[in-house]
Design an enzyme around this catalytic site. Sequence first.
Site, PDB file in Angstrom:
ATOM      1  N   LYS A 177      -9.953  41.856  -5.442  1.00 51.87           N
ATOM      2  CA  LYS A 177     -11.269  41.807  -6.081  1.00 51.87           C
ATOM      3  C   LYS A 177     -11.546  40.410  -6.637  1.00 51.87           C
ATOM      4  O   LYS A 177     -12.650  39.898  -6.512  1.00 51.87           O
ATOM      5  CB  LYS A 177     -11.376  42.866  -7.177  1.00 51.87           C
ATOM      6  CG  LYS A 177     -11.563  44.266  -6.586  1.00 51.87           C
ATOM      7  CD  LYS A 177     -11.693  45.329  -7.640  1.00 51.87           C
ATOM      8  CE  LYS A 177     -11.874  46.698  -6.990  1.00 51.87           C
ATOM      9  NZ  LYS A 177     -11.578  47.793  -7.892  1.00 51.87           N
ATOM     10  N   LYS A 217     -14.864  47.598   9.086  1.00 52.66           N
ATOM     11  CA  LYS A 217     -14.803  48.827   8.285  1.00 52.66           C
ATOM     12  C   LYS A 217     -16.148  49.023   7.561  1.00 52.66           C
ATOM     13  O   LYS A 217     -16.684  48.061   6.995  1.00 52.66           O
ATOM     14  CB  LYS A 217     -13.678  48.683   7.253  1.00 52.66           C
ATOM     15  CG  LYS A 217     -13.615  49.845   6.292  1.00 52.66           C
ATOM     16  CD  LYS A 217     -12.700  49.576   5.095  1.00 52.66           C
ATOM     17  CE  LYS A 217     -12.855  50.684   4.094  1.00 52.66           C
ATOM     18  NZ  LYS A 217     -12.855  50.450   2.738  1.00 52.66           N
ATOM     19  N   LYS A 262     -19.679  49.110   1.435  1.00 53.21           N
ATOM     20  CA  LYS A 262     -20.867  48.558   0.771  1.00 53.21           C
ATOM     21  C   LYS A 262     -20.741  47.046   0.577  1.00 53.21           C
ATOM     22  O   LYS A 262     -21.736  46.346   0.545  1.00 53.21           O
ATOM     23  CB  LYS A 262     -21.141  49.265  -0.557  1.00 53.21           C
ATOM     24  CG  LYS A 262     -19.993  49.154  -1.533  1.00 53.21           C
ATOM     25  CD  LYS A 262     -20.292  49.902  -2.803  1.00 53.21           C
ATOM     26  CE  LYS A 262     -19.093  49.892  -3.727  1.00 53.21           C
ATOM     27  NZ  LYS A 262     -18.071  50.886  -3.391  1.00 53.21           N
TER      28      LYS A 262
HETATM   29  P1  ADP Z   1     -16.546  50.759  -0.219  1.00 50.69           P
HETATM   30  O1  ADP Z   1     -15.573  50.187   0.804  1.00 50.69           O
HETATM   31  O2  ADP Z   1     -17.903  50.964   0.336  1.00 50.69           O
HETATM   32  O3  ADP Z   1     -16.514  49.964  -1.523  1.00 50.69           O
HETATM   33  P2  ADP Z   1     -15.181  52.738  -1.785  1.00 50.69           P
HETATM   34  O4  ADP Z   1     -13.957  51.885  -1.969  1.00 50.69           O
HETATM   35  O5  ADP Z   1     -16.070  52.985  -2.944  1.00 50.69           O
HETATM   36  O6  ADP Z   1     -16.028  52.199  -0.536  1.00 50.69           O
HETATM   37  O7  ADP Z   1     -14.748  54.133  -1.118  1.00 50.69           O
HETATM   38  C1  ADP Z   1     -14.261  55.239  -1.810  1.00 50.69           C
HETATM   39  C2  ADP Z   1     -13.408  56.024  -0.824  1.00 50.69           C
HETATM   40  O8  ADP Z   1     -14.186  56.328   0.375  1.00 50.69           O
HETATM   41  C3  ADP Z   1     -12.194  55.254  -0.294  1.00 50.69           C
HETATM   42  O9  ADP Z   1     -11.055  55.410  -1.093  1.00 50.69           O
HETATM   43  C4  ADP Z   1     -11.980  55.864   1.077  1.00 50.69           C
HETATM   44  O10 ADP Z   1     -11.241  57.057   0.932  1.00 50.69           O
HETATM   45  C5  ADP Z   1     -13.364  56.223   1.525  1.00 50.69           C
HETATM   46  N1  ADP Z   1     -13.934  55.223   2.448  1.00 50.69           N
HETATM   47  C6  ADP Z   1     -14.799  54.227   2.149  1.00 50.69           C
HETATM   48  N2  ADP Z   1     -15.157  53.536   3.241  1.00 50.69           N
HETATM   49  C7  ADP Z   1     -14.488  54.093   4.281  1.00 50.69           C
HETATM   50  C8  ADP Z   1     -14.434  53.837   5.703  1.00 50.69           C
HETATM   51  N3  ADP Z   1     -15.158  52.889   6.269  1.00 50.69           N
HETATM   52  N4  ADP Z   1     -13.641  54.626   6.453  1.00 50.69           N
HETATM   53  C9  ADP Z   1     -12.919  55.623   5.893  1.00 50.69           C
HETATM   54  N5  ADP Z   1     -12.920  55.918   4.573  1.00 50.69           N
HETATM   55  C10 ADP Z   1     -13.692  55.176   3.773  1.00 50.69           C
END
Ligand code: ADP
Length: 325
Positions: free
Chosen positions: A111, A191, A194
């Site tokens: 981060k 991947k 957001k």
């Molecule tokens: P972002 O990558 O958008 O910040 P988060 O970290 O808030 O997403 O995601 C919360 C949970 O959603 C993760 O711990 C994971 O389990 C799932 N997740 C998020 N993006 C993906 C993805 N592209 N493929 C699979 N699981 C995902």
Amino acid sequence: MRVLSGIQPSGKLHLGNYFGAMQQYLELQSKGNDCYYFIANYHALTTVNDRKTLEDYTREIAIGYLAVGIDPTKSVFFRHSDVPEVCELAWIFSCITPMGLLERCVSYKDKVAQGISANHGLFAYPVLQAADIIIYQSNLVPVGQDQKQHLEVTRDIAIKFNNIFGEDLLVVPEPYIISDVAVVPGLDGQKMSKSYDNTIELFTPKNQTKKKIMRIETDSTPMEDPKDPDTCRVFALIKLLATKEEQNNWRDRYTQGGMGYGDVKKRLVELVNELLDPFRDKFAELEKDPDTVEDILREGGKKARTTAQETMEIVRKATGIMTNY
Ligand code: ADP
Ligand code: TRP
């Protein structure tokens, strides 16, 4: 089996969240587990420092999870901040957590590398997460692969607490890594996240979703020529949503030639809508009824707090922290 997981309200929900987390939460809920799911707004504060944004995300996550199927008659669904005891436990854990344990956490380093300011909350994030989990004496914690290290920190803290203050006081939780779900690819092939601005959001208006899908970049192979489905970003998403039979049909159409990318994109729009329409309808219904949503969170918070207070009695007694309440 007590299952617990937290969801950070730090952005809009997308298909990656749905396939990579929400579906598994629903499955655990349907199997009769004692599920606790909460909106981790204290955690989101480590990166979201704007009142309205945090409130909006918190509301959207609450409505979004309910719309997708979290059932408050089956699961305890609540807001982090409705259980303030969790901050007290985080402090107590801070006092037994070695600095080195936190210094090794890659999520913090990632981060900071992304440009997020290195505040103390961000550094101490895994300690609060340990408190979140342990305060409900949780057995199983469904999380994505990226959270594995935080679960190890949680286990280390629980074991250390028990070693210092008394065996078996706290449940040492097990991670339930959601790994059978491949990473959901985003509109750009990376991947879906957001942070990369490449998401298909669950609750944006349909026409915006359509626009995003129709704009997915494809190669310039002429319409008549054969195309490679395995390098195509559109096909990667079709694989997530279509039946096996339909996937095979598309695979044939790609390799035979004569298929335009516009056709497969249009089908992707339909498939996304088939999945999301019922969720969107429920979302719109709940959005008009904020009192019901608030009642659900309040009730969930009360139940969660009762469980948390039981643990805190054990913890205060064991550590020698005396209170008059
Ligand atoms: P972002 O990558 O958008 O910040 P988060 O970290 O808030 O997403 O995601 C919360 C949970 O959603 C993760 O711990 C994971 O389990 C799932 N997740 C998020 N993006 C993906 C993805 N592209 N493929 C699979 N699981 C995902
Ligand atoms: N750190 C988790 C994430 O970013 C969210 C979270 C906070 C969590 N507290 C938790 C997950 C407790 C599981 C258990 O996805």
